[in-house]
Design an enzyme around this catalytic site. Structure first.
Site, PDB file in Angstrom:
ATOM      1  CB  THR A  99      -0.985   0.122   1.233  1.00 41.23           C
ATOM      2  OG1 THR A  99      -1.872  -1.191   1.266  1.00 41.23           O
ATOM      3  CG2 THR A  99      -1.909   1.396   1.281  1.00 41.23           C
ATOM      4  CE  LYS A 174      -5.657  -0.957   1.547  1.00 41.54           C
ATOM      5  NZ  LYS A 174      -4.328  -1.704   1.669  1.00 41.54           N
ATOM      6  CE  LYS A 242       2.027   2.331   4.885  1.00 40.29           C
ATOM      7  NZ  LYS A 242       1.302   1.583   3.671  1.00 40.29           N
TER       8      LYS A 242
END
Length: 309
Positions: A99, A174, A242
């Site tokens: 990711t 995502k 993050k």
């Protein structure tokens, strides 16, 4: 399926079982992990080979899979010294499950094109359980021809795979996923806290409402662990922060207001300050359960505030 020589870079919580599914499906696997002992353990578990560098793992592989922590890690294992791109073969396919940002996905796509190789950014959703059970959702960005090559292999650990658009589109999708998850988990935490403070049987509440309009994966799988104050069941707060930072950076670039996402990101910063960086994301409940000020506590005011009273 004819035997495919493949490499897997990054054997963390997700990568370890994903690489294992590929080995069990009959791919000839070589793995690399920054902590070499974990790679050696994987090789013992799945009868594979280890490599000392990402470049060594990728040499001669028809498909190379990467699943590491963030943009910097990704660049290091692909574009850095001894990285995958040093040995990636022509017509090989690089599949990145990290990711990461859409920008680094486009950067890798361009680098692969320079080597006459293909690239797909393919972040996943489903967590550790999804990886172990081969039930991940995979959102892909790249050329359709590369995507069609990847599908039969990705299906070994996926329940759903879709091509979302050109390189970077998987990462953008995502981001949508994480934006939605952040809001859902905070809403669930507020619901749990409210039910408990109202004196309700919280477990019974959520067993009832999860079958109605409020139902979600988070509610079905996390309400009881939240009630039980157990926060070792999924995606860590550090990683969610993050991811949300990536979302907020991209939103600033494309002009999308994300007020709830920004607020939840701040809430997770509070969880980190409580020492919960490795707790799972449902631990956001704990910030709602801080000890309350005693009713008779003395409140002090600054001189300017005092003038208002």
């Amino acid at each position: 399926m004819p035997q495919i020589n493949a490499a897997f870079i990054g054997l963390g919580t997700m990568g370890y079982p994903m690489a294992g599914h590929l080995a069990e499906a009959g791919l000839s696997m070589t793995v690399y992990n920054r902590t070499a002992s974990r790679a050696h353990q994987w090789a013992r578990d799945f009868n594979g080979r280890t490599a000392a560098t990402p470049a060594e793992a990728a040499a001669g592989a028809a498909m190379v899979f990467v699943c590491v922590g963030n943009d910097d890690d990704l660049r290091q294992v692909t574009l850095g010294p001894d990285g995958v791109l040093e040995t990636l073969s022509e017509r090989a396919l690089l599949v990145d499950h990290t990711t990461a940002s859409a920008a680094v996905a486009r950067e890798l796509d361009a680098a692969c094109r320079d080597r006459q190789a293909d690239f797909i950014d393919a972040p996943v959703s489903g967590g550790q359980q999804g990886a172990e059970n081969g039930q991940l959702s995979i959102m892909c960005g790249g050329d359709n021809s590369a995507y069609q090559r990847a599908i039969p292999v990705l299906n070994h650990y996926a329940k759903a795979v879709n091509l979302m658009g050109p390189a970077g589109s998987g990462q953008l999708t995502k981001m949508v996923n994480q934006i939605c998850v952040a809001g859902l988990v905070e809403a669930l935490a507020e619901g749990v806290a409210f039910a408990q403070n109202a004196g309700l049987d919280a477990a019974k509440v959520f067993e009832t409402i999860q079958h109605g309009a409020a139902g979600s994966w988070q509610m079905s799988h996390r309400h009881q662990t939240m009630i039980d104050d157990q926060f070792e069941h999924g995606f860590a707060v550090d990683w969610m922060r993050k991811d949300l930072d990536i979302c907020l950076t991209e939103a600033a670039r494309n002009g999308t207001p994300l007020p709830v996402t920004a607020q939840v990101n701040d809430f997770y910063q509070e969880i980190q300050a409580m020492g919960g960086g490795r707790w799972d994301t449902s631990s956001i409940l704990r910030r709602l359960q801080k000890p309350k000020e005693p009713a008779n506590s003395v409140v002090s005011f600054s001189p300017r505030q005092q003038r208002k009273y």
